[in-house]
Write an enzyme that holds these catalytic residues in place. Structure first.
Site, mmCIF file in Angstrom:
data_model
loop_
_atom_site.group_PDB
_atom_site.id
_atom_site.type_symbol
_atom_site.label_atom_id
_atom_site.label_comp_id
_atom_site.label_asym_id
_atom_site.label_seq_id
_atom_site.Cartn_x
_atom_site.Cartn_y
_atom_site.Cartn_z
ATOM 1 N N TYR A 142 -17.789 -27.650 55.541
ATOM 2 C CA TYR A 142 -17.397 -27.154 56.866
ATOM 3 C C TYR A 142 -18.591 -26.616 57.636
ATOM 4 O O TYR A 142 -19.358 -25.802 57.122
ATOM 5 C CB TYR A 142 -16.369 -26.034 56.740
ATOM 6 C CG TYR A 142 -15.017 -26.463 56.242
ATOM 7 C CD1 TYR A 142 -14.305 -27.472 56.898
ATOM 8 C CD2 TYR A 142 -14.439 -25.858 55.132
ATOM 9 C CE1 TYR A 142 -13.047 -27.854 56.442
ATOM 10 C CE2 TYR A 142 -13.186 -26.230 54.672
ATOM 11 C CZ TYR A 142 -12.496 -27.234 55.338
ATOM 12 O OH TYR A 142 -11.262 -27.610 54.882
ATOM 13 N N LYS A 161 -4.768 -1.198 36.216
ATOM 14 C CA LYS A 161 -4.340 -1.516 37.587
ATOM 15 C C LYS A 161 -5.026 -2.786 38.092
ATOM 16 O O LYS A 161 -6.046 -3.195 37.524
ATOM 17 C CB LYS A 161 -4.671 -0.328 38.487
ATOM 18 C CG LYS A 161 -6.154 -0.031 38.523
ATOM 19 C CD LYS A 161 -6.431 1.393 38.937
ATOM 20 C CE LYS A 161 -7.930 1.601 39.011
ATOM 21 N NZ LYS A 161 -8.317 2.972 39.235
HETATM 22 C C1 LIG Z 1 -9.354 3.331 38.477
HETATM 23 C C2 LIG Z 1 -9.347 4.692 37.939
HETATM 24 C C3 LIG Z 1 -10.081 4.996 36.786
HETATM 25 C C4 LIG Z 1 -11.023 4.025 36.105
HETATM 26 O O1 LIG Z 1 -12.227 3.931 36.805
HETATM 27 P P1 LIG Z 1 -13.488 3.163 36.159
HETATM 28 O O2 LIG Z 1 -14.601 3.496 37.060
HETATM 29 O O3 LIG Z 1 -13.155 1.704 36.154
HETATM 30 O O4 LIG Z 1 -13.651 3.695 34.795
HETATM 31 C C5 LIG Z 1 -9.919 6.267 36.256
HETATM 32 N N1 LIG Z 1 -9.129 7.185 36.846
HETATM 33 C C6 LIG Z 1 -8.432 6.921 37.978
HETATM 34 C C7 LIG Z 1 -7.583 7.975 38.591
HETATM 35 C C8 LIG Z 1 -8.538 5.678 38.574
HETATM 36 O O5 LIG Z 1 -7.868 5.423 39.691
#
Ligand SMILES: *Cc1c(COP(=O)(O)O)cnc(C)c1O
Length: 368
Positions: free
Chosen positions: A259, A34
């Site tokens: 800035y 993601k």
């Molecule tokens: C993002 C996510 C993970 C991975 O988490 P990490 O801490 O990066 O390993 C695993 N399970 C779900 C449901 C997630 O949303």
């Protein structure tokens, strides 16, 4: 060519996956990709992950999954986020697995699957303590019993997500693991092969009892371990952010920089301009706090970071236009880590990585 780039070391990424696969064997590995694979680049990382032996990919949203399918990724993809009614036809058409976290959604899915004469592959999401999405364990038991023989819906997995867990005696995580295991070991789930999965990166490292049938580590696959652990030695980041010096000038004592003139030169000094800014996702809160590596040495960012560039004080050092600047990663024996930036920005490494957008091209090195 763009004057700044993100470098992904595919060999190191693949090595991280191999180490994790070995440590969790026989559990399968699902890589959450993601948010543009945590800034590493969605489709390229997905291809590299599949080549490295990852069994499953997970995304938050339908759109991310469609992008993967359109890039010819054929492995199972699990959409983690709550689904909406109008997405169901696409979830089926693109052959995606997705989360079900209510009876109401299950009904909607069955209706659409019946119309399309397809069988939806779903994972029941159970809330064991995150309180984000997911049904209570009792509800999951009842719903599974109702759905078990449905011709339009196949429950292939049951999963939950941990709210904490950076060490092996984390009480909240242990409570969640116990609640999940109590459900997972229910005899009603033993008749058919159903994948039980729970562990994120932290649990993969510290809570082996949470590995079950599949693990879902992302940060660890990208090389970020939250502590040292022998089973995971060799894991290292595969992400670097680099640029080339765009401009050089001398600034005199008393002259303000960028800035708001938040930095004023104390003495005559050499200032170089780096063509990266908050418009790329390089945090503005690093203004007057962050540093970069040039010619193997560390130099401070001076003045406010602009949308597309920022300035660095190189003192008396000879630095030239075109020299390589490392914003994240190693140069010589120096390193600037994502963790360092996260501490300076009062956030977590996840946020630092995710915010890098697509204006900076990503280069994939050392691909097998
Ligand atoms: C993002 C996510 C993970 C991975 O988490 P990490 O801490 O990066 O390993 C695993 N399970 C779900 C449901 C997630 O949303």
């Amino acid at each position: 060519m763009h004057p700044a780039w993100i470098e992904i070391d595919v060999r190191q990424f693949s090595k991280n996956i191999a180490i994790i696969k070995n440590a969790v064997n026989p559990a399968r590995v699902c890589l959450p990709v993601k948010a543009n694979a945590y800034g590493h680049g969605l489709c390229a990382i997905a291809h590299a992950a599949v080549n490295a032996g990852v069994d499953y990919l997970a995304v938050a949203h339908l759109q991310e999954a469609i992008e993967l399918r359109q890039a010819s990724i054929q492995c199972p993809i699990l959409v983690l986020g709550a689904i909406h009614e109008d997405q169901i036809p696409f979830l089926l058409a693109y052959d995606l697995e997705f989360s079900l976290s209510s009876r109401f959604k299950a009904k909607l899915v069955i209706d659409v699957a019946r119309q399309k004469n397809r069988r939806a592959r779903v994972h029941l999401e159970v809330d064991t303590g995150m309180r984000r999405t997911g049904m209570r364990p009792e509800t999951a038991r009842h719903l599974y019993a109702e759905l078990a023989d449905n011709p339009y819906l196949d429950v292939v997995g049951i999963y939950s997500h941990l709210a904490t867990g950076t060490h092996s005696r984390d009480e909240i995580a242990l409570m969640q693991i116990n609640a999940f295991k109590a459900l997972a070991l229910d005899p009603m789930f033993q008749q058919k092969p159903i994948m039980m999965h729970l562990a994120n990166s932290s649990a993969v490292m510290h809570l082996p009892e949470s590995h079950l049938d599949m693990v879902r580590p992302a940060m660890l696959c990208f090389g970020y371990a939250d502590s040292v652990n022998d089973s995971f030695s060799g894991i290292a980041p595969c992400f670097s952010l680099k640029a080339r010096v765009a401009y050089f000038k001398v600034v005199y004592a008393g002259e303000g920089i960028s800035y708001g003139h938040t930095h004023v030169a104390k003495k005559n000094t050499r200032i170089v301009t780096v063509p990266v800014g908050y418009g790329d996702g390089y945090r503005r809160s690093l203004s007057n706090r962050g540093s970069v590596l040039i010619r193997g040495k560390r130099f401070p960012i001076v003045g406010t970071i602009c949308m597309d560039q920022f300035m660095v004080d190189v003192g008396d050092e000879s630095v030239f236009v075109g020299d390589e600047v490392v914003l994240i990663g190693r140069q010589g024996d120096q390193e600037i880590s994502v963790k360092e930036l996260a501490l300076l920005c009062e956030t977590i490494p996840y946020e630092i990585l995710c915010l890098f957008n697509d204006r900076i091209p990503r280069l994939y090195k050392n691909a097998p």
